[in-house]
Design a protein around this motif. Structure first.
Motif, short mmCIF file in Angstrom:
data_model
loop_
_atom_site.label_atom_id
_atom_site.label_comp_id
_atom_site.label_asym_id
_atom_site.label_seq_id
_atom_site.Cartn_x
_atom_site.Cartn_y
_atom_site.Cartn_z
N TYR A 65 37.11 36.02 38.10
CA TYR A 65 38.36 35.66 37.79
C TYR A 65 38.66 34.32 38.18
N ARG A 96 40.10 31.06 35.78
CA ARG A 96 40.90 30.13 36.03
C ARG A 96 40.49 28.82 35.97
N ALA A 107 45.77 26.98 31.55
CA ALA A 107 45.84 27.76 32.67
C ALA A 107 46.60 28.90 32.47
N ALA A 165 44.62 31.70 30.83
CA ALA A 165 43.65 32.19 32.07
C ALA A 165 44.14 33.08 32.91
N GLU A 166 45.48 32.78 33.42
CA GLU A 166 46.07 33.80 34.28
C GLU A 166 46.48 35.00 33.47
N VAL A 181 43.40 37.02 33.09
CA VAL A 181 42.77 37.66 34.50
C VAL A 181 43.82 38.89 34.75
#
Length: 274
Positions: free
Chosen positions: A104, A108, A117, A120-121, A124
């Motif tokens: 994870y 990020r 970003a 990416a969150e 995850v």
């Protein structure tokens, strides 16, 4: 490594299929200018130049010609190969995940580098939801199944630590240290109920017959009950989005073991097990 700022001029050479998979899933395929020959197995990058990897590289020149602003590799790597890269003024990033938390963190980090970003969150969060759903489906009243996952047969190396986490959330327990060299007697003593072969860089070509031929494994429950499975290696050995597919496949394998009658005294069938 001083990572370049996220902008449209990013030119990334990925020598790590995990990084390639992550970047493509984040919608940043356009930042890639070169990948390894293994990357098309986990990401839609067939049109990009195929280079060596962190173990085998015929020439650094093929990388330099692509004028990368960042080269991404992964651990383990061959020191001589990376040394050749570092002789040149390149930004080099070596990822070294051990756990799902590390995976994870890498997602990020790469999301920040390419200016994705939020994506990416989201990735995850989606992986965590998928794993949580698998964990819920895997709950049962019985004790955890004893599992041996193998990443390489000679020398024998158990699958990485993040695979032990996947096994656990699927209702199993890795019975040898993860990501380490192990010997046949050590595996025999651990008495796994299930053996999963996911040999690195072999796809689904791991040979289950090799497991049935190990003399000291003859009384291992997984051998006696024909519970040797072949897993597509990319699904367990790529620390990124492919792990969700790996977890789903593991859950199915272990669940079938719990709900299927098992012969006690039969010999291994001629057909390969998957």
């Amino acid at each position: 490594m001083n990572a370049p700022k996220a902008n449209s001029s990013l030119r990334i050479v990925s020598l790590a299929p995990s990084a390639t998979s992550i970047l493509c899933t984040l919608g940043s395929k356009k930042t890639l200018v070169g990948v390894t020959k293994w990357c098309p197995n986990v990401a839609p990058v067939d049109g990009l130049p195929k280079l060596g990897d962190c173990w085998h590289m015929e020439s650094v020149e093929e990388i330099l010609r692509l004028k990368p602003t960042l080269v991404i590799g992964s651990v383990p790597y061959k020191q001589e190969t990376v040394a050749k890269l570092l002789e040149h003024p390149l930004n080099f990033l070596a990822m070294n995940p051990r756990s799902l938390a590390d995976v994870y963190a890498d997602i990020r980090m790469l999301g920040g580098i390419v200016g994705r970003a939020k994506a990416a969150e989201s990735l995850v969060s989606k992986m965590q939801r998928d794993f949580a759903a698998i964990r819920r489906r895997s709950k049962n009243g019985a004790g955890p199944l004893r599992v041996y996952c193998e990443a390489w047969p000679n020398p024998r190396i158990s699958s990485p630590p993040w695979v032990a986490e996947l096994v656990r959330l699927c209702g199993g327990e890795m019975v040898v240290p993860a990501g380490e060299r192990v010997d046949e007697r050590q595996v025999a003593a651990a008495k796994p109920h299930v053996i999963v072969l996911a040999w690195a860089a072999t796809g689904e070509r791991a040979n289950p017959r090799k497991a049935y031929e190990v003399q000291v494994w003859r009384e291992v429950p997984a051998i006696r009950n024909h519970r040797v499975h072949v897993m597509k290696d990319e699904w367990l050995n790529t620390p990124g989005p492919p792990l969700v597919l790996g977890a789903k496949a593991l859950q199915k394998m272990l669940h079938s073991h719990q709900n299927k009658a098992r012969p006690k005294n039969a010999t291994a069938p001629a057909a390969a097990h998957r």
